[in-house]
Design a protein around this motif. Structure first.
Motif, PDB file in Angstrom:
ATOM      1  N   ARG A 155       0.801  -1.238   0.036  1.00  0.00           N
ATOM      2  CA  ARG A 155       0.029   0.315  -0.144  1.00  0.00           C
ATOM      3  C   ARG A 155       0.857   1.364  -0.157  1.00  0.00           C
ATOM      4  O   ARG A 155      -0.476   2.610   0.036  1.00  0.00           O
ATOM      5  CB  ARG A 155      -1.440   0.026   1.194  1.00  0.00           C
ATOM      6  CG  ARG A 155      -2.040  -1.237   1.522  1.00  0.00           C
ATOM      7  CD  ARG A 155      -2.797  -0.976   2.695  1.00  0.00           C
ATOM      8  NE  ARG A 155      -3.731  -1.431   2.583  1.00  0.00           N
ATOM      9  CZ  ARG A 155      -5.261  -2.001   3.372  1.00  0.00           C
ATOM     10  NH1 ARG A 155      -4.700  -2.329   4.925  1.00  0.00           N
ATOM     11  NH2 ARG A 155      -5.818  -3.260   3.277  1.00  0.00           N
ATOM     12  N   GLN A 156       1.689   1.082   0.079  1.00  0.00           N
ATOM     13  CA  GLN A 156       2.660   2.313   0.483  1.00  0.00           C
ATOM     14  C   GLN A 156       3.800   2.798  -0.818  1.00  0.00           C
ATOM     15  O   GLN A 156       4.545   3.816  -0.944  1.00  0.00           O
ATOM     16  CB  GLN A 156       3.929   2.253   1.704  1.00  0.00           C
ATOM     17  CG  GLN A 156       3.678   1.601   2.864  1.00  0.00           C
ATOM     18  CD  GLN A 156       2.307   2.182   3.042  1.00  0.00           C
ATOM     19  OE1 GLN A 156       2.573   3.929   3.761  1.00  0.00           O
ATOM     20  NE2 GLN A 156       1.376   1.678   3.780  1.00  0.00           N
ATOM     21  N   HIS A 203      -5.188  -3.892  -3.064  1.00  0.00           N
ATOM     22  CA  HIS A 203      -4.547  -2.859  -1.825  1.00  0.00           C
ATOM     23  C   HIS A 203      -4.361  -2.315  -2.730  1.00  0.00           C
ATOM     24  O   HIS A 203      -2.987  -1.248  -1.812  1.00  0.00           O
ATOM     25  CB  HIS A 203      -3.599  -3.385  -1.596  1.00  0.00           C
ATOM     26  CG  HIS A 203      -4.980  -4.438   0.071  1.00  0.00           C
ATOM     27  ND1 HIS A 203      -5.149  -4.265   1.122  1.00  0.00           N
ATOM     28  CD2 HIS A 203      -5.019  -6.235  -0.359  1.00  0.00           C
ATOM     29  CE1 HIS A 203      -6.131  -5.252   0.863  1.00  0.00           C
ATOM     30  NE2 HIS A 203      -5.738  -6.360   0.828  1.00  0.00           N
ATOM     31  N   ARG A 204      -3.954  -2.151  -3.981  1.00  0.00           N
ATOM     32  CA  ARG A 204      -3.035  -1.383  -4.615  1.00  0.00           C
ATOM     33  C   ARG A 204      -3.227   0.284  -4.548  1.00  0.00           C
ATOM     34  O   ARG A 204      -4.683   0.460  -4.323  1.00  0.00           O
ATOM     35  CB  ARG A 204      -2.892  -0.738  -5.790  1.00  0.00           C
ATOM     36  CG  ARG A 204      -3.521  -0.383  -7.136  1.00  0.00           C
ATOM     37  CD  ARG A 204      -4.662  -0.530  -7.943  1.00  0.00           C
ATOM     38  NE  ARG A 204      -5.527  -0.337  -8.920  1.00  0.00           N
ATOM     39  CZ  ARG A 204      -6.109  -0.690  -9.492  1.00  0.00           C
ATOM     40  NH1 ARG A 204      -5.692  -1.862 -11.066  1.00  0.00           N
ATOM     41  NH2 ARG A 204      -7.594  -0.319 -10.190  1.00  0.00           N
ATOM     42  N   PRO A 205      -2.247   1.249  -3.907  1.00  0.00           N
ATOM     43  CA  PRO A 205      -2.536   2.926  -3.615  1.00  0.00           C
ATOM     44  C   PRO A 205      -2.981   3.736  -4.667  1.00  0.00           C
ATOM     45  O   PRO A 205      -2.587   2.981  -6.183  1.00  0.00           O
ATOM     46  CB  PRO A 205      -1.336   3.823  -3.190  1.00  0.00           C
ATOM     47  CG  PRO A 205       0.165   2.866  -3.534  1.00  0.00           C
ATOM     48  CD  PRO A 205      -1.227   0.736  -3.938  1.00  0.00           C
ATOM     49  N   PRO A 206      -4.020   5.001  -4.364  1.00  0.00           N
ATOM     50  CA  PRO A 206      -3.707   5.670  -5.786  1.00  0.00           C
ATOM     51  C   PRO A 206      -2.767   6.311  -6.556  1.00  0.00           C
ATOM     52  O   PRO A 206      -3.472   6.528  -7.831  1.00  0.00           O
ATOM     53  CB  PRO A 206      -4.971   6.182  -4.965  1.00  0.00           C
ATOM     54  CG  PRO A 206      -5.098   6.375  -3.381  1.00  0.00           C
ATOM     55  CD  PRO A 206      -4.349   5.682  -3.567  1.00  0.00           C
ATOM     56  N   PHE A 207      -1.226   6.063  -5.810  1.00  0.00           N
ATOM     57  CA  PHE A 207      -0.304   6.454  -6.358  1.00  0.00           C
ATOM     58  C   PHE A 207       0.191   5.653  -7.154  1.00  0.00           C
ATOM     59  O   PHE A 207       1.471   5.946  -7.019  1.00  0.00           O
ATOM     60  CB  PHE A 207      -0.049   7.879  -5.652  1.00  0.00           C
ATOM     61  CG  PHE A 207       0.782   6.545  -4.110  1.00  0.00           C
ATOM     62  CD1 PHE A 207       1.151   6.506  -3.873  1.00  0.00           C
ATOM     63  CD2 PHE A 207      -0.376   7.681  -2.815  1.00  0.00           C
ATOM     64  CE1 PHE A 207       1.627   4.898  -2.715  1.00  0.00           C
ATOM     65  CE2 PHE A 207      -0.473   6.867  -1.621  1.00  0.00           C
ATOM     66  CZ  PHE A 207       1.062   5.672  -1.822  1.00  0.00           C
ATOM     67  N   ALA A 234      -6.054  -3.152 -14.817  1.00  0.00           N
ATOM     68  CA  ALA A 234      -4.865  -2.464 -15.080  1.00  0.00           C
ATOM     69  C   ALA A 234      -5.211  -0.758 -13.553  1.00  0.00           C
ATOM     70  O   ALA A 234      -4.468   0.218 -13.156  1.00  0.00           O
ATOM     71  CB  ALA A 234      -3.488  -2.084 -15.975  1.00  0.00           C
ATOM     72  N   ASP A 235      -6.351  -0.120 -14.978  1.00  0.00           N
ATOM     73  CA  ASP A 235      -6.887   0.988 -14.702  1.00  0.00           C
ATOM     74  C   ASP A 235      -5.714   2.015 -14.323  1.00  0.00           C
ATOM     75  O   ASP A 235      -5.985   2.661 -12.802  1.00  0.00           O
ATOM     76  CB  ASP A 235      -7.835   1.165 -13.303  1.00  0.00           C
ATOM     77  CG  ASP A 235      -8.707   1.964 -12.790  1.00  0.00           C
ATOM     78  OD1 ASP A 235      -9.179   2.845 -14.286  1.00  0.00           O
ATOM     79  OD2 ASP A 235      -8.821   2.389 -11.923  1.00  0.00           O
ATOM     80  N   GLY A 236      -4.863   2.684 -15.414  1.00  0.00           N
ATOM     81  CA  GLY A 236      -4.021   3.362 -15.151  1.00  0.00           C
ATOM     82  C   GLY A 236      -3.221   2.802 -14.840  1.00  0.00           C
ATOM     83  O   GLY A 236      -1.718   3.545 -14.838  1.00  0.00           O
ATOM     84  N   VAL A 237      -2.989   2.143 -14.326  1.00  0.00           N
ATOM     85  CA  VAL A 237      -1.140   1.511 -13.603  1.00  0.00           C
ATOM     86  C   VAL A 237      -0.055   0.596 -14.801  1.00  0.00           C
ATOM     87  O   VAL A 237      -0.830  -0.670 -15.254  1.00  0.00           O
ATOM     88  CB  VAL A 237      -1.435   0.564 -13.000  1.00  0.00           C
ATOM     89  CG1 VAL A 237       0.399  -0.005 -12.073  1.00  0.00           C
ATOM     90  CG2 VAL A 237      -1.610   1.301 -11.360  1.00  0.00           C
ATOM     91  N   GLN A 238       0.831   1.453 -15.448  1.00  0.00           N
ATOM     92  CA  GLN A 238       1.208   0.362 -16.292  1.00  0.00           C
ATOM     93  C   GLN A 238       1.905  -0.624 -15.930  1.00  0.00           C
ATOM     94  O   GLN A 238       2.580  -0.830 -14.702  1.00  0.00           O
ATOM     95  CB  GLN A 238       2.336   0.931 -16.459  1.00  0.00           C
ATOM     96  CG  GLN A 238       3.664   0.071 -18.111  1.00  0.00           C
ATOM     97  CD  GLN A 238       4.708   1.218 -18.685  1.00  0.00           C
ATOM     98  OE1 GLN A 238       4.482   3.012 -18.377  1.00  0.00           O
ATOM     99  NE2 GLN A 238       5.595   1.020 -19.664  1.00  0.00           N
ATOM    100  N   THR A 239       1.423  -1.664 -16.618  1.00  0.00           N
ATOM    101  CA  THR A 239       1.988  -3.498 -15.553  1.00  0.00           C
ATOM    102  C   THR A 239       2.721  -4.117 -16.698  1.00  0.00           C
ATOM    103  O   THR A 239       2.213  -3.916 -18.350  1.00  0.00           O
ATOM    104  CB  THR A 239       0.435  -4.220 -15.687  1.00  0.00           C
ATOM    105  OG1 THR A 239      -0.680  -3.815 -17.174  1.00  0.00           O
ATOM    106  CG2 THR A 239      -0.097  -3.332 -14.849  1.00  0.00           C
ATOM    107  N   LEU A 240       3.671  -4.667 -16.933  1.00  0.00           N
ATOM    108  CA  LEU A 240       4.300  -4.996 -17.662  1.00  0.00           C
ATOM    109  C   LEU A 240       5.980  -6.882 -16.956  1.00  0.00           C
ATOM    110  O   LEU A 240       5.273  -6.482 -15.238  1.00  0.00           O
ATOM    111  CB  LEU A 240       5.802  -4.254 -17.668  1.00  0.00           C
ATOM    112  CG  LEU A 240       7.511  -4.786 -18.447  1.00  0.00           C
ATOM    113  CD1 LEU A 240       6.490  -5.250 -20.496  1.00  0.00           C
ATOM    114  CD2 LEU A 240       7.809  -4.625 -18.718  1.00  0.00           C
ATOM    115  N   VAL A 241       5.366  -8.046 -18.107  1.00  0.00           N
ATOM    116  CA  VAL A 241       6.214  -9.448 -17.387  1.00  0.00           C
ATOM    117  C   VAL A 241       7.339  -8.971 -17.279  1.00  0.00           C
ATOM    118  O   VAL A 241       7.540  -8.457 -18.205  1.00  0.00           O
ATOM    119  CB  VAL A 241       5.579 -10.484 -18.010  1.00  0.00           C
ATOM    120  CG1 VAL A 241       5.818 -11.682 -17.676  1.00  0.00           C
ATOM    121  CG2 VAL A 241       3.922 -10.508 -18.032  1.00  0.00           C
TER     122      VAL A 241
END
Length: 279
Positions: A155-156, A203-207, A234-241
């Protein structure tokens, strides 16, 4: 103020993760050869002269294989607990070994390190967050369960490496013997795709800006499956394997914004195949 981060290798064949700023950096684990660490950092424009320490998560060979040569050749200090050092039967120059047992928050150069215990079938396993200038990057792999410690530290994070080791159906119907399947999924081994996704969604933080999916099983997972699964949420989070055979892009995250600072990465399960996905 910003942190840069990259996976130099991720998987049962070796794990090594880089986090640093303009002056100081750390490696989390060194499970590939010193030569490969050198080569991959050079391709990314990174220097081992900035690496102030290697943080050791636990004693399994895919996390410590490159340590003896790395510290002997480059004089890099090793931060490890006494039980992990003993369990790994490591023979390192003692002046370079720093026991962080009982001191779970400490500084390495300008970087603030937070170590926390996790659930894994090792002597004394830990995960880490690395912070600088109000930015935090977490390295979370080899997790038996998404415990309260993991949730708190996840969360941090502005960016994180998160284990997504196996697909439950692939493991169930695969060729591994039953005892090994139980070791992986029995609460002391690794996180499944579903467990990792549930943690990310809840639990992902908004930032949070970046999530690198790490330590994928070669036999019980699929890169495309994991990428599609997390992209859908993802909702805006860049994800990558994180690749198994090469380095990932070098990313940068700051309180002002984030973005990749390197132009390309290699396909996760195809050595040497360049893919210009992030520019």
């Amino acid at each position: 103020m910003a942190l840069q981060f990259t996976s130099l290798n991720s998987g049962s064949n070796g794990n090594c993760y880089y986090v640093g700023n303009d002056t100081d950096a750390v490696l989390v684990d060194a499970g590939i050869s010193c030569r490969e660490i050198e080569r991959r950092m050079e391709r990314l424009g990174l220097s081992l002269e900035k690496v102030r320490a290697v943080l050791v998560s636990h004693e399994h060979s895919d996390h410590i294989r490159g340590l003896p040569t790395l510290t002997r050749k480059h004089g890099i200090p090793i931060y490890v607990t006494a039980r992990t050092y003993k369990g790994g039967r490591m023979y390192l120059e003692r002046s370079k070994v720093h026991d962080f047992s009982g001191q779970l928050t400490f500084n390495i150069g300008s970087l603030s390190i937070q170590a926390f215990s996790k659930v894994h079938d090792a002597a004394d396993p830990y995960s880490f967050t690395i912070s600088y200038g109000g930015v935090t990057v977490g390295v979370f792999t080899d997790l038996g369960v998404p415990c309260a410690n993991l949730v708190h530290h996840f969360r941090q994070c502005h960016a994180a490496f998160l284990e997504s080791n196996y697909d439950e159906e692939m493991l169930e119907h695969g060729k591994y013997p039953w005892i090994l399947k139980q070791r992986i999924r029995g609460g002391q081994g690794h996180l499944s795709n579903r467990q990792a996704l549930d943690l990310f969604r809840a639990h992902r933080p908004p930032f949070m800006t970046h999530l690198l999916l790490a330590h994928l099983s070669q036999n019980n997972n699929d890169v495309r499956l994991v990428q599609a699964l997390f992209d859908a949420h993802a909702d805006g989070v860049q994800t990558l394997v994180a690749p198994r055979y090469s380095e990932s892009p070098l990313f940068q995250v700051s309180t002002a914004g984030a973005g990749p600072t390197v132009r390309a990465h290699y396909e996760a399960d195809t050595p040497g195949q360049l893919k210009l996905s992030f520019e």
